[in-house]
Design a protein around this motif. Structure first.
Motif, short mmCIF file in Angstrom:
data_model
loop_
_atom_site.label_atom_id
_atom_site.label_comp_id
_atom_site.label_asym_id
_atom_site.label_seq_id
_atom_site.Cartn_x
_atom_site.Cartn_y
_atom_site.Cartn_z
N SER A 34 0.97 -1.07 0.20
CA SER A 34 0.00 0.09 -0.25
C SER A 34 0.66 1.34 -0.08
CB SER A 34 -1.43 -0.12 0.96
OG SER A 34 -0.29 0.29 2.51
N THR A 35 1.86 1.72 0.61
CA THR A 35 3.17 1.97 0.74
C THR A 35 4.56 2.32 -0.33
OG1 THR A 35 3.87 1.20 3.00
CG2 THR A 35 2.69 2.61 2.85
N ALA A 36 4.31 0.84 -0.74
CA ALA A 36 5.80 0.87 -1.28
C ALA A 36 5.50 0.43 -2.88
CB ALA A 36 6.57 -0.14 -0.36
N GLY A 37 4.81 0.09 -3.55
CA GLY A 37 4.35 -0.87 -4.25
C GLY A 37 4.96 -1.31 -5.12
N GLU A 38 5.49 -1.27 -5.87
CA GLU A 38 6.56 -2.65 -6.24
C GLU A 38 7.51 -3.30 -4.87
OE1 GLU A 38 9.26 -4.18 -10.62
OE2 GLU A 38 8.07 -2.76 -10.43
N GLN A 39 8.24 -2.02 -4.71
CA GLN A 39 9.02 -2.22 -3.28
C GLN A 39 9.27 -3.79 -2.43
OE1 GLN A 39 12.32 -1.06 -3.72
NE2 GLN A 39 11.52 -0.09 -6.00
N SER A 40 7.65 -3.47 -1.91
CA SER A 40 7.40 -4.20 -0.82
C SER A 40 7.98 -5.93 -1.26
CB SER A 40 5.44 -5.07 -1.39
OG SER A 40 5.34 -4.86 -2.18
N LEU A 41 8.03 -6.35 -2.61
CA LEU A 41 8.83 -7.78 -2.84
C LEU A 41 9.91 -7.01 -2.00
CD1 LEU A 41 8.25 -7.31 -7.06
CD2 LEU A 41 7.36 -9.03 -4.69
N ASP A 42 10.59 -6.71 -1.67
CA ASP A 42 12.37 -6.99 -0.91
C ASP A 42 11.51 -7.47 0.23
OD1 ASP A 42 13.45 -5.60 -2.85
OD2 ASP A 42 13.05 -3.73 -1.69
N GLU A 43 10.44 -7.69 0.89
CA GLU A 43 9.98 -7.94 2.15
C GLU A 43 10.25 -10.15 1.61
OE1 GLU A 43 9.08 -5.99 4.94
OE2 GLU A 43 10.15 -4.57 4.15
N LEU A 44 10.31 -10.07 0.55
CA LEU A 44 10.55 -11.80 0.65
C LEU A 44 11.28 -12.20 1.05
CD1 LEU A 44 8.78 -12.09 -2.71
CD2 LEU A 44 7.99 -12.74 -0.56
N LYS A 45 12.91 -10.82 1.37
CA LYS A 45 13.60 -11.79 1.35
C LYS A 45 14.00 -11.32 2.85
CE LYS A 45 15.03 -11.63 -3.28
NZ LYS A 45 15.95 -10.46 -4.38
N LYS A 46 13.70 -10.62 4.13
CA LYS A 46 14.06 -9.90 5.11
C LYS A 46 13.30 -10.72 6.40
CE LYS A 46 13.54 -5.35 3.25
NZ LYS A 46 13.59 -3.55 3.46
N ASP A 47 14.68 -10.62 7.56
CA ASP A 47 13.73 -10.81 8.59
C ASP A 47 12.82 -10.19 9.43
OD1 ASP A 47 13.93 -12.26 10.68
OD2 ASP A 47 15.36 -11.59 11.25
N PRO A 48 11.43 -11.04 8.87
CA PRO A 48 10.41 -10.86 10.02
C PRO A 48 9.80 -10.31 11.76
CG PRO A 48 9.93 -13.07 9.60
CD PRO A 48 11.20 -12.23 8.75
N GLU A 49 11.33 -10.40 12.05
CA GLU A 49 11.73 -10.26 12.97
C GLU A 49 11.81 -9.04 13.23
OE1 GLU A 49 11.52 -10.97 16.61
OE2 GLU A 49 10.86 -13.49 16.37
N ARG A 50 12.31 -7.90 12.02
CA ARG A 50 12.59 -6.83 12.28
C ARG A 50 11.32 -5.64 11.88
NH1 ARG A 50 12.50 -5.33 6.81
NH2 ARG A 50 12.72 -2.96 7.12
#
Length: 242
Positions: A34-50
């Motif tokens: 909703s706020t990052a658009g295509e950049q939200s795909l970066d979340e797939l590779k990040k640690d959800p703890e953060r």
């Protein structure tokens, strides 16, 4: 038809997680689009703890749709009366159940164990269950087992006589075990758990029948392992589905 097997009796429920695509990261990329658009795909590779603060915020303020982008399929074996309550949950659920039209139903029946509270006190909407006496438990088990044996014997007689399975099954009681696959997402499962389990952290009291609560507790254990941050936020915010 071959000789019918002898009835067997059990008090437990079976819940197996047979397939899943569910992780805390699913909530994060769904929310951040909703706020990052295509950049939200970066979340797939990040640690959800953060980003557990974001998960807690979504849960607290009841932004529910990000919790729908996941899937869990459970195999469940439980008495028919449990499934009739279970199927009231329709939004976000898919079911396929064993059919008494297409196969001979097996003689596996429910009897309560000694931990099952047997006596209801109070009026509807304000009642509680309390321990029964050993005599009440003995009577309950004997009555159920006798009824099950008689019902299944008559079921077998009907099948032997050539009566269709879909007709013959009408003599079987709701204590018969059935099996099904149930598929849901985290949001629909949270709604189910909020209604079908009792928990000290729940904001809203619930009064489920014990047998469906047993199924819910087993499903909850498996979900908690898949999405620990979402599960923690669910409990921290009163076990109310977003």
């Amino acid at each position: 038809m071959t000789d019918s097997p002898a009835p067997s009796f059990r008090s437990d429920m079976t819940v197996e997680l047979v397939k899943h695509s569910a992780a805390d990261t699913d909530v994060l990329w769904a929310a951040r689009v909703s706020t990052a658009g295509e950049q939200s795909l970066d979340e797939l590779k990040k640690d959800p703890e953060r980003s557990k603060g974001l998960i807690n915020y979504l849960m607290r303020d009841r932004h529910g749709s990000p919790f729908e982008h996941n899937s869990m399929t459970f195999f469940i074996s439980a008495p028919l009366f449990v499934f009739r309550e279970f199927h009231r949950h329709r939004v976000g659920w898919s079911y396929n159940e064993e059919s008494g039209r297409y196969r001979q139903l097996q003689p596996v029946f429910y009897v309560p164990d000694e931990s099952r509270k047997l006596v209801q006190q109070g009026r509807p909407g304000k009642y509680e269950f309390v321990e029964g006496t050993p005599e009440q438990h003995k009577l309950t088990v004997e009555a159920m087992e006798d009824t099950y044996r008689t019902a299944y014997a008559r079921y077998g007689e009907l099948l032997e006589a050539g009566v269709a399975r879909e007709v013959a099954r009408a003599v079987l009681p709701v204590g018969l075990y059935s099996s099904m696959y149930a598929t849901c997402n985290a949001r629909s499962l949270m709604h189910f758990l909020g209604l079908r389990t009792q928990h000290e952290q729940a904001k809203v009291p619930s009064f489920p029948q014990r047998e469906i609560e047993m199924v819910g507790e087993l499903m909850e254990q498996r979900w908690a392992e898949l999405m620990p941050l979402t599960y923690a936020a669910f409990n921290a915010n009163g076990r109310v589905a977003p």
